[in-house]
Design a protein around this motif. Structure first.
Motif, PDB file in Angstrom:
ATOM      1  N   ARG A 131       3.217   7.883  -0.783  1.00 28.32           N
ATOM      2  CA  ARG A 131       3.706   7.649  -2.139  1.00 28.32           C
ATOM      3  C   ARG A 131       4.274   8.940  -2.731  1.00 28.32           C
ATOM      4  O   ARG A 131       5.323   8.943  -3.374  1.00 28.32           O
ATOM      5  N   TRP A 153      -0.769  -2.138   5.737  1.00 24.54           N
ATOM      6  CA  TRP A 153      -2.012  -1.973   6.486  1.00 24.54           C
ATOM      7  C   TRP A 153      -2.739  -3.310   6.503  1.00 24.54           C
ATOM      8  O   TRP A 153      -2.415  -4.223   5.735  1.00 24.54           O
ATOM      9  N   GLU A 182       2.359  -1.763  -0.018  1.00 23.57           N
ATOM     10  CA  GLU A 182       2.677  -1.068  -1.261  1.00 23.57           C
ATOM     11  C   GLU A 182       4.091  -0.533  -1.150  1.00 23.57           C
ATOM     12  O   GLU A 182       4.432   0.143  -0.177  1.00 23.57           O
ATOM     13  N   ILE A 196      -1.692   6.487   2.392  1.00 28.72           N
ATOM     14  CA  ILE A 196      -0.943   5.770   1.356  1.00 28.72           C
ATOM     15  C   ILE A 196      -0.589   6.713   0.211  1.00 28.72           C
ATOM     16  O   ILE A 196       0.551   6.732  -0.277  1.00 28.72           O
ATOM     17  N   ARG A 197      -1.557   7.505  -0.211  1.00 27.37           N
ATOM     18  CA  ARG A 197      -1.294   8.442  -1.309  1.00 27.37           C
ATOM     19  C   ARG A 197      -0.222   9.463  -0.929  1.00 27.37           C
ATOM     20  O   ARG A 197       0.681   9.764  -1.723  1.00 27.37           O
ATOM     21  N   PRO A 234      -6.329   5.257   3.052  1.00 24.75           N
ATOM     22  CA  PRO A 234      -6.026   5.549   1.637  1.00 24.75           C
ATOM     23  C   PRO A 234      -5.347   6.904   1.440  1.00 24.75           C
ATOM     24  O   PRO A 234      -4.458   7.035   0.586  1.00 24.75           O
ATOM     25  N   ASP A 235      -5.742   7.913   2.230  1.00 28.91           N
ATOM     26  CA  ASP A 235      -5.092   9.225   2.127  1.00 28.91           C
ATOM     27  C   ASP A 235      -3.634   9.147   2.555  1.00 28.91           C
ATOM     28  O   ASP A 235      -2.757   9.793   1.965  1.00 28.91           O
ATOM     29  N   ASP A 239      -5.626  -6.115   5.999  1.00 19.58           N
ATOM     30  CA  ASP A 239      -6.621  -6.449   4.983  1.00 19.58           C
ATOM     31  C   ASP A 239      -7.984  -6.581   5.667  1.00 19.58           C
ATOM     32  O   ASP A 239      -8.307  -7.611   6.242  1.00 19.58           O
ATOM     33  N   ARG A 246      -8.950   7.021   6.926  1.00 24.23           N
ATOM     34  CA  ARG A 246      -7.940   7.878   6.321  1.00 24.23           C
ATOM     35  C   ARG A 246      -6.731   7.105   5.789  1.00 24.23           C
ATOM     36  O   ARG A 246      -5.774   7.710   5.280  1.00 24.23           O
TER      37      ARG A 246
END
Length: 291
Positions: free
Chosen positions: A279, A262, A154, A275-276, A272-273, A264, A270
């Protein structure tokens, strides 16, 4: 024979050291035991993993492919064991150079504040994917195009390019430089994890020669020692100021995308946390939406 974890660890030690002797020392085994374990693994897999036809060991193409998968398997085992023992499960964030630039401290501190139960370990690994492809880390901050199979990315932001010069270089006092200003100079190229290549220049105005290096420390040493000049991004200028070095903006080169990557598949819960948060910390209102 059944393949066991010891076969994987033995092969990875050989792959890392490219020496049966050094692998045996690392594993606290005899050389015959290491050779025998490798031979058992190759026989069970039905492929040759190590080329022993020369004085120096080298991995075969099958060995290179198997190495990444073996590393992921061993890492997964060690993590599962740690979890079973109720050990903390750190989230390992790799980077090949310059981490998140000037945002690095903010990223680490906010993570610690918001997720104190999960340590965030920042690891520099001199590899194009910062160890992500072979399972050394859970996620990675990378620059440029990421082509390794099995990875998701991302985009977080972009960074402008700058020229790294010796502080006493005639060009160091300029407010801005162009690619043609470096024509005829010697260029330091990080061929292990860097993104700069001669293709960045017009064919008629390329640097005259190159110095090949393998990491940021050697890149800086080549430039401050007067051997070469270099091209990097603004993150390096922020992370690695040096009294014997000047960073000058490069006007006519495209900016470099910064991505978080990351694997696949199943991974650290953690991610997703992370990545957020990445961002939020690195992204800005002038950036394109992540995709």
């Amino acid at each position: 024979m059944t393949i066991e974890l010891r076969h994987f660890r033995c092969f990875l030690a050989i792959a890392d050291t490219l020496s049966v002797t050094r692998a045996a020392e690392r594993l606290h085994l005899t050389q015959p035991a290491v050779s025998r374990t490798l031979r058992q693994l190759e026989q069970e897999l039905g492929v040759r993993l190590v080329d022993r036809s020369t004085h120096h060991l080298a991995l075969t193409p099958d060995g290179l492919t198997f190495c990444d998968q073996a590393a992921i398997a061993v890492t997964a085992f060690d993590r599962a064991l740690g979890q079973a023992r109720r050990a903390a499960w750190p989230l390992r964030l790799g980077h090949a150079w310059s981490a998140a630039g000037t945002y690095t401290t903010a990223l680490l501190r906010r993570w610690h504040q918001e997720h104190p139960d999960t340590p965030l370990e920042l690891l520099r690994i001199d590899d194009r994917t910062a160890g992500l492809a072979r399972g050394d880390v859970d996620a990675a901050l990378l620059r440029g195009e990421v082509r390794a199979p099995g990875l998701l990315t991302e985009r977080l932001t972009t960074e402008p390019r700058v020229v790294g010069l010796p502080a006493d270089d005639p060009l160091a006092g300029r407010s801005v430089l162009s690619l043609t200003d470096l024509a005829g100079r010697t260029l330091a190229l990080n061929t292990v994890s860097g993104i700069t290549t001669l293709d960045l220049w017009p064919t008629t105005a390329r640097p005259a020669s190159t110095v090949t290096i393998g990491n940021t420390d050697d890149w800086i040493a080549a430039i401050t020692g007067g051997r070469a000049v270099g091209v990097t991004t603004s993150a390096t200028a922020g992370m690695h100021p040096h009294p014997a070095m000047a960073y000058v903006p490069l006007a006519d080169a495209p900016p470099v995308p910064v991505v978080i990557a990351w694997r696949d598949g199943p991974g650290h819960p953690r991610i997703p946390d992370l990545i957020r948060l990445a961002r939020e910390v690195l992204g800005g209102p002038d950036d394109e939406p992540p995709r």
